[in-house]
Design an enzyme around this catalytic site. Structure first.
Site, PDB file in Angstrom:
ATOM      1  N   CYS A 111       9.660   8.191   3.407  1.00 51.26           N
ATOM      2  CA  CYS A 111       8.923   6.744   3.046  1.00 51.26           C
ATOM      3  C   CYS A 111       7.939   6.326   4.079  1.00 51.26           C
ATOM      4  O   CYS A 111       6.915   7.155   4.350  1.00 51.26           O
ATOM      5  CB  CYS A 111       9.921   5.924   2.517  1.00 51.26           C
ATOM      6  SG  CYS A 111       9.404   4.338   1.705  1.00 51.26           S
ATOM      7  N   HIS A 112       8.317   5.301   4.654  1.00 51.21           N
ATOM      8  CA  HIS A 112       7.492   4.838   5.952  1.00 51.21           C
ATOM      9  C   HIS A 112       7.654   5.467   7.160  1.00 51.21           C
ATOM     10  O   HIS A 112       7.138   5.464   7.975  1.00 51.21           O
ATOM     11  CB  HIS A 112       7.431   3.441   5.865  1.00 51.21           C
ATOM     12  CG  HIS A 112       6.836   2.731   5.073  1.00 51.21           C
ATOM     13  ND1 HIS A 112       7.555   2.546   3.667  1.00 51.21           N
ATOM     14  CD2 HIS A 112       5.539   1.968   4.680  1.00 51.21           C
ATOM     15  CE1 HIS A 112       6.584   1.984   2.996  1.00 51.21           C
ATOM     16  NE2 HIS A 112       5.304   1.519   3.722  1.00 51.21           N
TER      17      HIS A 112
END
Length: 191
Positions: A111-112
């Site tokens: 994800c991030h």
């Protein structure tokens, strides 16, 4: 499923990690026999984020100041918007992650989570994926970005979001089982 008995995996996180992006991979790693340590600049516990609210607290096994990247066979970087943003401005966190890229040890980021890798200066020419909003940052750092559920590049495993966790966990376990990979030698100094 690969057996990871004898492997030690570090999970580097801050407050604000996306809950399932830590709990699901940690469960997979422990289920395969790996010893997993939660490492954080925080002491005591770190707090999870779950979609749109604060959630569970997870015990910290080692404070980042006391952790040695040399002691670990692999690194997991969970996402969440707050978590990687805090880690990427922490020199010790950046250096900890850089060790895995420099040494060719498996590194899994979802994800991030790949935002932290930008600060290492070591993702130029590496192929990876992330949450879509991080794409431009990664491309500007020289990475080759692909919109796939999981991308593996020489021991670096990345995925876009929690919906990709099954594929992410499977590839992460495979790469940890394989161990060290050849290093790319790519490094761009950031001031």
């Amino acid at each position: 499923m690969p057996k990871l008995n004898g492997k030690k995996v570090a999970v580097l996180t801050e407050n604000g990690f996306e809950e399932v992006e830590l709990t699901s991979p940690v469960e997979a790693l422990r289920g395969a026999g790996a010893e997993v340590h939660i490492i954080s600049p925080q002491t005591g516990k770190v707090k999870a984020w779950n979609h749109d609210h604060w959630s569970i607290e997870v015990p910290v096994d080692r404070n980042l100041d006391d952790a040695n990247a040399e002691d670990y066979d692999a690194l997991l970087l969970p996402g969440g918007v707050l978590n990687p943003d805090q880690l990427r401005v922490n020199k010790k966190a950046v250096d900890f992650a850089r060790h895995f890229l420099e040494s060719g040890k498996p590194l899994a980021a979802i994800c991030h989570g790949p935002q932290l890798l930008i600060e290492t200066g070591m993702i130029s020419t590496r192929t990876l994926t992330s949450y879509p909003s991080v794409r431009t940052d990664l491309v500007n750092a020289g990475a080759l970005w692909e919109d796939k559920e999981v991308v593996v590049d020489n021991g670096l495993v990345t995925s876009r979001s929690p919906k990709d966790l099954d594929a992410f966990n499977k590839k992460m376990l495979e790469e940890v089982a394989e161990g060290k990979h050849a290093t790319t030698g790519q490094y761009t100094k950031h001031d």
